[in-house]
Design an enzyme around this catalytic site. Sequence first.
Site, PDB file in Angstrom:
ATOM      1  N   GLU A  37     -18.873 -36.267 118.298  1.00 15.29           N
ATOM      2  CA  GLU A  37     -18.088 -36.485 118.490  1.00 15.29           C
ATOM      3  C   GLU A  37     -16.833 -36.449 118.584  1.00 15.29           C
ATOM      4  OE1 GLU A  37     -16.557 -39.791 116.472  1.00 15.29           O
ATOM      5  OE2 GLU A  37     -15.323 -40.664 117.044  1.00 15.29           O
ATOM      6  N   LYS A  51     -22.400 -38.929 111.012  1.00 17.81           N
ATOM      7  CA  LYS A  51     -21.316 -38.846 112.432  1.00 17.81           C
ATOM      8  C   LYS A  51     -19.862 -37.376 112.007  1.00 17.81           C
ATOM      9  CE  LYS A  51     -16.998 -40.678 113.112  1.00 17.81           C
ATOM     10  NZ  LYS A  51     -16.010 -41.623 113.483  1.00 17.81           N
ATOM     11  N   LYS A  56     -20.808 -39.071 121.698  1.00 19.87           N
ATOM     12  CA  LYS A  56     -20.058 -40.437 120.817  1.00 19.87           C
ATOM     13  C   LYS A  56     -18.461 -39.767 121.316  1.00 19.87           C
ATOM     14  CE  LYS A  56     -17.411 -43.359 118.052  1.00 19.87           C
ATOM     15  NZ  LYS A  56     -18.118 -44.369 117.096  1.00 19.87           N
ATOM     16  N   ARG A  68     -10.551 -52.663  99.684  1.00 17.17           N
ATOM     17  CA  ARG A  68     -11.346 -52.078 100.539  1.00 17.17           C
ATOM     18  C   ARG A  68     -12.663 -52.268 100.450  1.00 17.17           C
ATOM     19  NH1 ARG A  68      -7.581 -47.565  99.350  1.00 17.17           N
ATOM     20  NH2 ARG A  68      -9.846 -46.728  98.712  1.00 17.17           N
TER      21      ARG A  68
HETATM   22  P1  13P Z   1     -13.182 -46.915 117.497  1.00 16.43           P
HETATM   23  O1  13P Z   1     -13.382 -47.837 118.681  1.00 16.43           O
HETATM   24  O2  13P Z   1     -11.504 -47.217 116.587  1.00 16.43           O
HETATM   25  O3  13P Z   1     -11.834 -46.057 118.399  1.00 16.43           O
HETATM   26  O4  13P Z   1     -13.626 -45.608 116.317  1.00 16.43           O
HETATM   27  C1  13P Z   1     -14.600 -45.231 116.235  1.00 16.43           C
HETATM   28  C2  13P Z   1     -14.441 -44.353 115.423  1.00 16.43           C
HETATM   29  O5  13P Z   1     -15.588 -44.598 115.273  1.00 16.43           O
HETATM   30  C3  13P Z   1     -13.407 -42.878 115.149  1.00 16.43           C
HETATM   31  O6  13P Z   1     -13.759 -41.616 114.488  1.00 16.43           O
END
Ligand code: 13P
Length: 343
Positions: free
Chosen positions: A177, A136, A219, A46
């Site tokens: 998000e 986020k 988002k 990772r």
């Molecule tokens: P994806 O673009 O793979 O959907 O991931 C965005 C993301 O940050 C999900 O929390």
Amino acid sequence: MKTKELTNTIKALFAGEKGLLAMDESIATCNKRFEEAGIPQTIEYRRAYREMIVTAPNLGKVISGAILFDETIHQFTKDGVLFIDMLKKQGIVPGIKVDEGTTDLAGFPGEKITMGLDGLKERLAEYYNLGARFAKWRAVISISPVLPSRGCIEANMHALARYAALCQEAGIVPIVEPEVLMDGPHDLKKCFDVTTRVQHVLFDQLFAQKVNLNWVILKPNMVLPGLSNPKPASIDKVAEATVTCLLQSVPAAVPGVAFLSGGQSAKDATAHLNAMHVKFKGKLPWALTFSFARAIQQPALEIWKGKDENIAAAQKMLVHRASLDNAARRGEYKPAMEEDMNA
Ligand code: 13P
């Protein structure tokens, strides 16, 4: 409140036509992607994978901010440079995922609540000291014939608003998000209705928690038919539905919207973003950009395969993919550019 710093972070994140790179997969999600690609699921792999990303030449020309995971923010390149410093050297603003994943929401079968508010104030102070300037938090909303419930939407949007208020107090720009998942046979109209409803509740909660919208990044998911719906929607239809939904629910004070890709192919995600810019150029109150994880990383991951000899080719693909998303922000993306690695 560190108002000047919050404003500067927003400016840097939305500079030119760059966008955000989500490289904040949890250990479990990163391992799942590695397993699918035949890569060993260890902390060292990772680390090596994230080193491949943050050291990619010219990444800073196409990416303005990168979202890290707690494991990654403490890691170094093999030459001893903290990843966060490597990003800064590339001119990329470091961000951090601060939610602690989801768990079953008590009383609401089939629905999830995002965890991580306990101790968040202290964790944000630590991340700020490490150099993170944005964060986020992801909430997930499922669609089924009977979901989502009002209880699930309200609980998740309330948590997002509490998180956003704590971020701003700490001098960190919050990305909120609310992801409406693509799983299921529902049609585009159902996704439109649920996404609109979720965002209305989100902005109501942000207002109630005194979050300043000038320092928030939304988002969202794009508005799409469910993954198992047999009737695909055209690129233009998705672009139109997505922007119409946003125009009806996102206040003009929000500086920018940065989409997740949500399981779309990289090409589809880019084409949809491009179509939005072609159709709505000059008509939007907020910047419209990307914050993709899979739609930027997946093609590079498949080239890398955990092998040192593939690093340079994988890095080239990563930057190429993001540069196509830059073209989409200009409304200048063409599918033929996919093959031109110098585009
Ligand atoms: P994806 O673009 O793979 O959907 O991931 C965005 C993301 O940050 C999900 O929390």
